[in-house]
Design a protein around this motif. Structure first.
Motif, PDB file in Angstrom:
ATOM      1  N   GLY A 147      20.586 -11.841 -26.266  1.00 30.26           N
ATOM      2  CA  GLY A 147      21.787 -11.023 -26.305  1.00 30.26           C
ATOM      3  C   GLY A 147      22.012 -10.452 -27.227  1.00 30.26           C
ATOM      4  O   GLY A 147      21.340 -10.556 -28.306  1.00 30.26           O
ATOM      5  N   SER A 148      23.184  -9.564 -27.242  1.00 28.80           N
ATOM      6  CA  SER A 148      23.517  -8.486 -28.443  1.00 28.80           C
ATOM      7  C   SER A 148      25.242  -8.774 -28.690  1.00 28.80           C
ATOM      8  O   SER A 148      25.966  -9.033 -27.663  1.00 28.80           O
ATOM      9  N   VAL A 152      29.998 -16.734 -34.340  1.00 31.01           N
ATOM     10  CA  VAL A 152      28.910 -16.559 -33.362  1.00 31.01           C
ATOM     11  C   VAL A 152      28.057 -17.518 -32.778  1.00 31.01           C
ATOM     12  O   VAL A 152      27.622 -18.320 -33.759  1.00 31.01           O
ATOM     13  N   THR A 153      28.114 -17.692 -31.496  1.00 33.39           N
ATOM     14  CA  THR A 153      27.262 -18.753 -31.010  1.00 33.39           C
ATOM     15  C   THR A 153      26.423 -18.097 -29.892  1.00 33.39           C
ATOM     16  O   THR A 153      26.665 -17.602 -29.338  1.00 33.39           O
ATOM     17  N   VAL A 154      25.175 -18.429 -30.325  1.00 35.60           N
ATOM     18  CA  VAL A 154      24.052 -18.376 -29.233  1.00 35.60           C
ATOM     19  C   VAL A 154      23.570 -19.556 -28.692  1.00 35.60           C
ATOM     20  O   VAL A 154      22.804 -20.287 -29.346  1.00 35.60           O
ATOM     21  N   LEU A 164      30.442 -15.954 -27.905  1.00 36.78           N
ATOM     22  CA  LEU A 164      29.289 -16.764 -27.169  1.00 36.78           C
ATOM     23  C   LEU A 164      28.356 -15.769 -26.519  1.00 36.78           C
ATOM     24  O   LEU A 164      28.892 -14.986 -25.821  1.00 36.78           O
ATOM     25  N   VAL A 165      27.365 -15.954 -27.030  1.00 35.48           N
ATOM     26  CA  VAL A 165      26.162 -15.024 -26.324  1.00 35.48           C
ATOM     27  C   VAL A 165      24.838 -15.856 -25.825  1.00 35.48           C
ATOM     28  O   VAL A 165      24.530 -16.608 -26.493  1.00 35.48           O
ATOM     29  N   THR A 184      23.561 -18.753 -34.757  1.00 35.48           N
ATOM     30  CA  THR A 184      24.777 -19.368 -34.601  1.00 35.48           C
ATOM     31  C   THR A 184      25.140 -19.758 -35.871  1.00 35.48           C
ATOM     32  O   THR A 184      24.805 -20.257 -36.960  1.00 35.48           O
ATOM     33  N   ALA A 185      26.440 -19.023 -36.206  1.00 33.91           N
ATOM     34  CA  ALA A 185      27.034 -19.321 -37.772  1.00 33.91           C
ATOM     35  C   ALA A 185      28.403 -18.593 -37.795  1.00 33.91           C
ATOM     36  O   ALA A 185      28.810 -17.886 -36.825  1.00 33.91           O
ATOM     37  N   VAL A 186      29.315 -19.026 -38.580  1.00 32.94           N
ATOM     38  CA  VAL A 186      30.332 -18.090 -38.918  1.00 32.94           C
ATOM     39  C   VAL A 186      29.766 -16.979 -39.986  1.00 32.94           C
ATOM     40  O   VAL A 186      29.190 -16.769 -41.048  1.00 32.94           O
TER      41      VAL A 186
END
Length: 123
Positions: free
Chosen positions: A16-17, A119-121, A11-12, A91-93
């Motif tokens: 962010g990076s 990855v979750t933004v 989670l970001v 946001t995705a796998v």
């Protein structure tokens, strides 16, 4: 056993990076094209980038200038995807994939796939 394993998701906050890692076991990536793909919620899988065995890379327009790939360590078994200026729509796998070749192609050409990393933004 030949396999790819992704890691580094999480989670970001927007802007962010994150750095994703794709590790090959049972083979080296010297002569392989490497692709990163992603599948967001309710979306079809899409290509993010393709890195040819000569090191040249093609990026999807949506990530150009924000994502970069580094594909060689001493043993040619690790690939990194550096993701900067992340947006909620990222946001995705995320999946890494590989096939023996020096050109970029669609997902159907890839022989080896990792299990994916989320990855979750979000703020």
């Amino acid at each position: 056993q030949v396999q790819l394993v992704e890691s580094g998701g999480g989670l970001v906050q927007p802007g962010g990076s994150l750095r994703l890692t794709c590790t090959a076991s049972g083979f080296t990536l010297d002569y392989y094209a490497i692709g990163w793909f992603r599948q967001g919620p309710g979306k079809e899988r899409e290509g993010v980038l393709c890195s040819r065995s000569d090191g040249s890379t093609s990026y999807a327009d949506s990530v150009k200038g924000r994502f970069t790939i580094s594909r060689y360590n001493a043993k040619n078994t690790v690939v990194y995807l550096q993701m900067n200026s992340l947006k909620p729509e990222d946001t995705a796998v995320y999946y890494c994939a590989a096939f023996l070749g020096d050109y970029c192609s669609g997902s159907e050409s890839y022989d080896y796939w990792g299990q994916g990393t989320q990855v979750t933004v979000s703020s």
